[in-house]
Design a protein around this motif. Sequence first.
Motif, mmCIF file in Angstrom:
data_model
loop_
_atom_site.group_PDB
_atom_site.id
_atom_site.type_symbol
_atom_site.label_atom_id
_atom_site.label_comp_id
_atom_site.label_asym_id
_atom_site.label_seq_id
_atom_site.Cartn_x
_atom_site.Cartn_y
_atom_site.Cartn_z
ATOM 1 N N SER A 143 6.494 36.799 23.767
ATOM 2 C CA SER A 143 6.582 37.850 22.756
ATOM 3 C C SER A 143 7.106 37.242 21.443
ATOM 4 O O SER A 143 8.226 36.720 21.410
ATOM 5 C CB SER A 143 7.506 38.977 23.207
ATOM 6 O OG SER A 143 7.565 39.986 22.224
ATOM 7 N N PRO A 144 6.286 37.300 20.399
ATOM 8 C CA PRO A 144 4.879 37.705 20.375
ATOM 9 C C PRO A 144 4.022 36.717 21.150
ATOM 10 O O PRO A 144 4.528 35.663 21.555
ATOM 11 C CB PRO A 144 4.543 37.709 18.878
ATOM 12 C CG PRO A 144 5.481 36.685 18.307
ATOM 13 C CD PRO A 144 6.752 36.819 19.086
ATOM 14 N N PRO A 145 2.747 37.003 21.391
ATOM 15 C CA PRO A 145 1.893 36.092 22.135
ATOM 16 C C PRO A 145 1.946 34.673 21.572
ATOM 17 O O PRO A 145 1.841 34.466 20.369
ATOM 18 C CB PRO A 145 0.495 36.708 21.966
ATOM 19 C CG PRO A 145 0.765 38.162 21.764
ATOM 20 C CD PRO A 145 2.034 38.243 20.986
ATOM 21 N N GLY A 146 2.168 33.715 22.461
ATOM 22 C CA GLY A 146 2.301 32.320 22.058
ATOM 23 C C GLY A 146 3.737 31.854 21.956
ATOM 24 O O GLY A 146 3.995 30.647 21.882
ATOM 25 N N ASN A 147 4.694 32.775 21.989
ATOM 26 C CA ASN A 147 6.110 32.443 21.899
ATOM 27 C C ASN A 147 6.812 32.860 23.193
ATOM 28 O O ASN A 147 7.039 34.048 23.427
ATOM 29 C CB ASN A 147 6.751 33.151 20.699
ATOM 30 C CG ASN A 147 8.231 32.852 20.580
ATOM 31 O OD1 ASN A 147 8.647 31.706 20.550
ATOM 32 N ND2 ASN A 147 9.043 33.901 20.520
#
Length: 285
Positions: A173-177
């Motif tokens: 969250s967010p995508p990639g983190n």
Amino acid sequence: MKIRPGCALTNKVRARADWKRIWAGSSASSAPAPWGSVESRGSIRCPSPPSAAGNTDMNMYMVPNPPIPGCPPGLEYLTQVDQLLIKQKVELIEALAGFESNNKYEIRNSMGQNVFYAVEENDCLSRQCCGPLRSFNIRVLDNFGHEVITVTRPLKCMSCFFPCCLQELEVQSPPGNTVGYVLQQWHPFFPRFIIENENREPVLKLHGPFCGWSCLPDVDFEIITMDEVSKIGKISKQWTGLLREVFTDTDNFGIQFPMDLDVRMKAVMIGACFLIDFMFFENNQ
């Protein structure tokens, strides 16, 4: 009565129609949303936010939350709650034909308002051949169509006789983190999990009943501190009624955690709830 384009009623109808396309798993060939642009994320079509004039549905929490320093964007609302209800949608094709479909969930607050939606992304072969063992990506979206959490589960063995290949799950969250992980611990009889932060440091433990089963209508998985002294919350599988329990694999879950718990760990608890559903309650047919 003549309805003008752009009025509140028209926007409300359009917003509802677009969400119906999301829940139906609309393909790229579907017609674009009447309002705004639509961007494709895999098999999910995520709509652009509707105008504020159309946000009149009392069953949806549509108030934008101001950014909070140190809080992943989209998770600001989680700082205000200490419990959530996760309700799996009933799939008619599963109940009638036994055909496994992608899971879909509504995430609600204590007042019953939808605050997030979760949709599984998977292919037909994995669903039918691997069943609840399947790997998956679950995308959690807010009521404006923004993806705020991504939950990823790799394909792993689920037998207690193979402690070298236990279940795990990553939450972003967010995508990639990455914000945390859920790791299964080996135990011959009791479900045991470790909750880790983004640095792979253990933060909390999650303990379930014997073999994930209880003689009571509700099944509780307790959230406890690392020293196993304090219980700070729980994930509960709630009784949904005889017909649903027998003929479908749709489940309701409640999550309770401290109000001041790190918002990242709250997001990880949502992912842990999905993992528990697949491991212990997805194959109850």
